[in-house]
Each structure stands twice: as C-alpha cells, then as structure tokens.
Design a protein around this motif. Sequence first.
Motif, short mmCIF file in Angstrom:
data_model
loop_
_atom_site.label_atom_id
_atom_site.label_comp_id
_atom_site.label_asym_id
_atom_site.label_seq_id
_atom_site.Cartn_x
_atom_site.Cartn_y
_atom_site.Cartn_z
N GLY A 110 0.81 -1.21 0.00
CA GLY A 110 0.00 0.00 0.00
C GLY A 110 0.85 1.26 0.00
O GLY A 110 0.53 2.24 -0.67
N VAL A 111 1.95 1.24 0.75
CA VAL A 111 2.86 2.38 0.76
C VAL A 111 3.53 2.54 -0.60
O VAL A 111 3.66 3.65 -1.13
CB VAL A 111 3.92 2.20 1.87
N VAL A 112 3.93 1.43 -1.22
CA VAL A 112 4.58 1.49 -2.53
C VAL A 112 3.62 2.01 -3.58
O VAL A 112 3.98 2.85 -4.42
CB VAL A 112 5.12 0.09 -2.92
N TYR A 113 2.37 1.53 -3.55
CA TYR A 113 1.38 1.97 -4.52
C TYR A 113 1.07 3.47 -4.38
O TYR A 113 0.69 4.12 -5.34
CB TYR A 113 0.08 1.18 -4.36
N PHE A 114 1.25 3.99 -3.18
CA PHE A 114 0.89 5.38 -2.91
C PHE A 114 1.96 6.37 -3.36
O PHE A 114 1.71 7.57 -3.41
CB PHE A 114 0.62 5.56 -1.41
N LEU A 119 4.31 12.42 -5.97
CA LEU A 119 5.18 13.09 -6.93
C LEU A 119 4.45 14.24 -7.60
O LEU A 119 3.23 14.22 -7.75
CB LEU A 119 5.68 12.09 -7.98
N SER A 120 5.19 15.22 -8.04
CA SER A 120 4.63 16.34 -8.78
C SER A 120 4.16 15.90 -10.16
O SER A 120 4.82 15.09 -10.82
CB SER A 120 5.67 17.45 -8.91
N SER A 121 3.03 16.44 -10.61
CA SER A 121 2.51 16.10 -11.93
C SER A 121 3.49 16.52 -13.02
O SER A 121 3.69 15.81 -14.02
CB SER A 121 1.16 16.77 -12.16
N ALA A 122 4.12 17.69 -12.84
CA ALA A 122 5.10 18.15 -13.83
C ALA A 122 6.30 17.23 -13.88
O ALA A 122 6.81 16.90 -14.96
CB ALA A 122 5.53 19.58 -13.49
N VAL A 166 -2.17 9.77 -16.33
CA VAL A 166 -3.15 10.26 -15.35
C VAL A 166 -3.60 9.12 -14.44
O VAL A 166 -3.67 9.27 -13.21
CB VAL A 166 -4.35 10.90 -16.08
N SER A 167 -3.90 7.99 -15.03
CA SER A 167 -4.35 6.83 -14.24
C SER A 167 -3.24 6.34 -13.33
O SER A 167 -3.49 6.01 -12.15
CB SER A 167 -4.82 5.71 -15.17
N TRP A 168 -2.01 6.30 -13.84
CA TRP A 168 -0.88 5.84 -13.03
C TRP A 168 -0.70 6.71 -11.80
O TRP A 168 -0.35 6.22 -10.72
CB TRP A 168 0.38 5.86 -13.89
N GLN A 169 -0.94 8.00 -11.94
CA GLN A 169 -0.74 8.91 -10.81
C GLN A 169 -1.87 8.86 -9.79
O GLN A 169 -1.63 8.92 -8.59
CB GLN A 169 -0.57 10.35 -11.30
N SER A 175 -7.64 4.10 -4.80
CA SER A 175 -7.51 2.80 -4.13
C SER A 175 -7.58 2.95 -2.62
O SER A 175 -8.16 2.11 -1.92
CB SER A 175 -6.17 2.14 -4.52
N LEU A 176 -7.01 4.03 -2.12
CA LEU A 176 -7.07 4.30 -0.68
C LEU A 176 -8.50 4.53 -0.23
O LEU A 176 -8.92 4.09 0.85
CB LEU A 176 -6.20 5.51 -0.35
N ILE A 177 -9.29 5.23 -1.06
CA ILE A 177 -10.70 5.46 -0.74
C ILE A 177 -11.46 4.14 -0.69
O ILE A 177 -12.23 3.87 0.24
CB ILE A 177 -11.33 6.41 -1.77
N TYR A 178 -11.23 3.30 -1.70
CA TYR A 178 -11.93 2.01 -1.73
C TYR A 178 -11.44 1.08 -0.63
O TYR A 178 -12.21 0.26 -0.11
CB TYR A 178 -11.75 1.35 -3.09
N GLN A 179 -10.18 1.18 -0.27
CA GLN A 179 -9.68 0.37 0.85
C GLN A 179 -10.43 0.70 2.13
O GLN A 179 -10.84 -0.20 2.87
CB GLN A 179 -8.19 0.62 1.03
N GLY A 180 -10.63 2.00 2.39
CA GLY A 180 -11.40 2.39 3.56
C GLY A 180 -12.84 1.93 3.48
O GLY A 180 -13.44 1.52 4.49
N GLY A 181 -13.42 1.98 2.28
CA GLY A 181 -14.80 1.52 2.12
C GLY A 181 -14.94 0.03 2.36
O GLY A 181 -15.91 -0.41 3.01
N VAL A 182 -14.01 -0.75 1.87
CA VAL A 182 -14.07 -2.21 2.07
C VAL A 182 -13.91 -2.55 3.54
O VAL A 182 -14.58 -3.46 4.07
CB VAL A 182 -12.99 -2.90 1.22
N GLN A 183 -13.03 -1.83 4.23
CA GLN A 183 -12.79 -2.12 5.64
C GLN A 183 -13.99 -1.78 6.52
O GLN A 183 -14.07 -2.25 7.65
CB GLN A 183 -11.56 -1.36 6.12
N GLN A 184 -14.92 -0.97 6.02
CA GLN A 184 -16.12 -0.65 6.79
C GLN A 184 -17.25 -1.65 6.59
O GLN A 184 -18.26 -1.59 7.28
CB GLN A 184 -16.61 0.75 6.40
#
Length: 300
Positions: A110-114, A119-122, A166-169, A175-184
Amino acid sequence: MSSLTGHPPRRRPHSILPWLATPALVVFVGFAVIPLVGVLALSFTTWDGIGAVHRSGLTSWRAVLTDPGLPHALYVTFMVMVVSWAVQTPLSILLGTFLAGRQRYRAVLGVVYFVPLMLSSAAIAIAYKALLDPNFGLGAGLKLPLLSQDWLGRPGLAFGVVVFVVSWQFVPFHSLIYQGGVQQIPRSLYEAAQLDGAGRVRQFFSITLPQLKYTVITSSTLMVVGSLTFFDLIFVLTEGGPGDATRVLALDMYKRGFQASLMGPASAIAVILVLVGLALALLLRRLGGRDAGASQLEGA
C-alpha cells in the motif's frame, strides 16, 4: 432552575456548531467564492493581463462560444474524463479490495502503490516524456521497436499516453478510498456468505461491490471533477498536441489567457469549467440516490 442552584445554564451542543464551522466558511468564501466572483466579472471585460481593464459586455463570451475550437476542447476534455474514469475505477476497486486484507505485506504494498501520488505532476510528465522519447528513451535503450514509437507525435497514441499517465498517478488515491470503504463492510456478511458456500469471486460481486455503491459515487465525483482541471501534466507532456489532439479545456484557458493575453475569454472558459464541474457533481449525487451521509450508516 439554574438561578436557584447557582450554576450557569448549560449551552446546547447545536448552538456551538455554527461557530465551529465559521473558520472553514471564512476560508471557503475567501479562497473560492470571492475569486469565482472576480473571474465571472472579468469575463465581461477586455484585459491583456497588464494594462487597464475595460468593460466589454458579452464580447468575450461571444468570442469563446463562437470559436470552433471550443467544442473540440470540450470533446477532448470529456474523452479524457470518461476513458480515465473507465480505467481508474476498476483498477482502484480491485487494488483497494486487495489492500484491505489483513496480511502484513499488503501494508507495505500500500505504501509502494501510494508513491506516484506524492510526486509532482510536472515531474511525472517530464519523466514519462523522456522515457517515451523514440530516439533516446526506454525503447531505444532496450532496442525494443514496440516502445520506440512516436508516442507523443501521433494523436491516438498521445491521447492514450495522457490517460495512462493520469491513471498511473491517481489510481493510488482512489484505491485508498476504496480500501477504507471495504474495511467498513461488516465481516458478518462475508462469514454468512462463506457458510452459504460462496467463494471469493461471488462474495466480491454479491457483497463488496453493492456495499461500495456510495464509495463509487464519491470516488467518481472526485475523479470526474478533478479531470476538468488537468493542466500541468498535459502541458508538460504534450502541450495539447499533436495538433489539438490533447488540448483540454483547462489548457485552452491557459493558452488564451497567458499566451494570447486574452484574459476575458480565458475567464469565460474558467466559468464554463466551474459550471460543467458543478453540473457533473450534482448529476453524480443524484445518481447516488440517498444522501451520501446515509452511506456511513450502511451495514452498521
């Protein structure tokens, strides 16, 4: 009774709530409402960004609405929005569900994916622009013809690169939002499904996805409205090219305002962006059915 006992009257909690919201309201008015009113007023003027501001009525709006480049910029903006949503949403749901597991290594992943989100978009755009260079990039270094194409020089490929970057960034954020949703989601639902003989795939489609309905609405709203403001990444990566293949509305606004010194039309485009974002947010909220706050009680 309070006068007889000598104790001051106890203040009700709901009387304190407006005062607690005052700082946020002041910040919102100062940094959102007032600038928006200023941009709206500027759209009815003629200004080159340096000299005096002159009132011009609907001149800037006529120039923008009659410009044949506006429909194309809107089309490209909506295409980036729709395609990036279609790519990010399934990946984010799958990654979020995976990271919601209880294994220790998933926290490290999770830390690696985040990392991309930090990183800056530029900086990301500069890195990918160098990697995709057909002469000196990754493909040329590895001697792979497939990667040595002119990725940013052909309209279809350039559009695909923009959506991919865009998707990679932003997939990690959603994913973090959905992780919190699944944990609830209550574990009792999965335990009951296991007793009924349902496998993991059946549990995912019968329990996880339905329970994530309001999380999907929230994530989609952030994704859709945020896609309207894509500027720095596209500007550095393609500058709207080749031709106008990746010229989104936010980039069109920048080019009119800061390259052509037409602040009036640029302000009109900014107002259009706000109205489109507001309309899309309201539409997604209506598609959600009940108030989003009710989702917090889902499965409780």
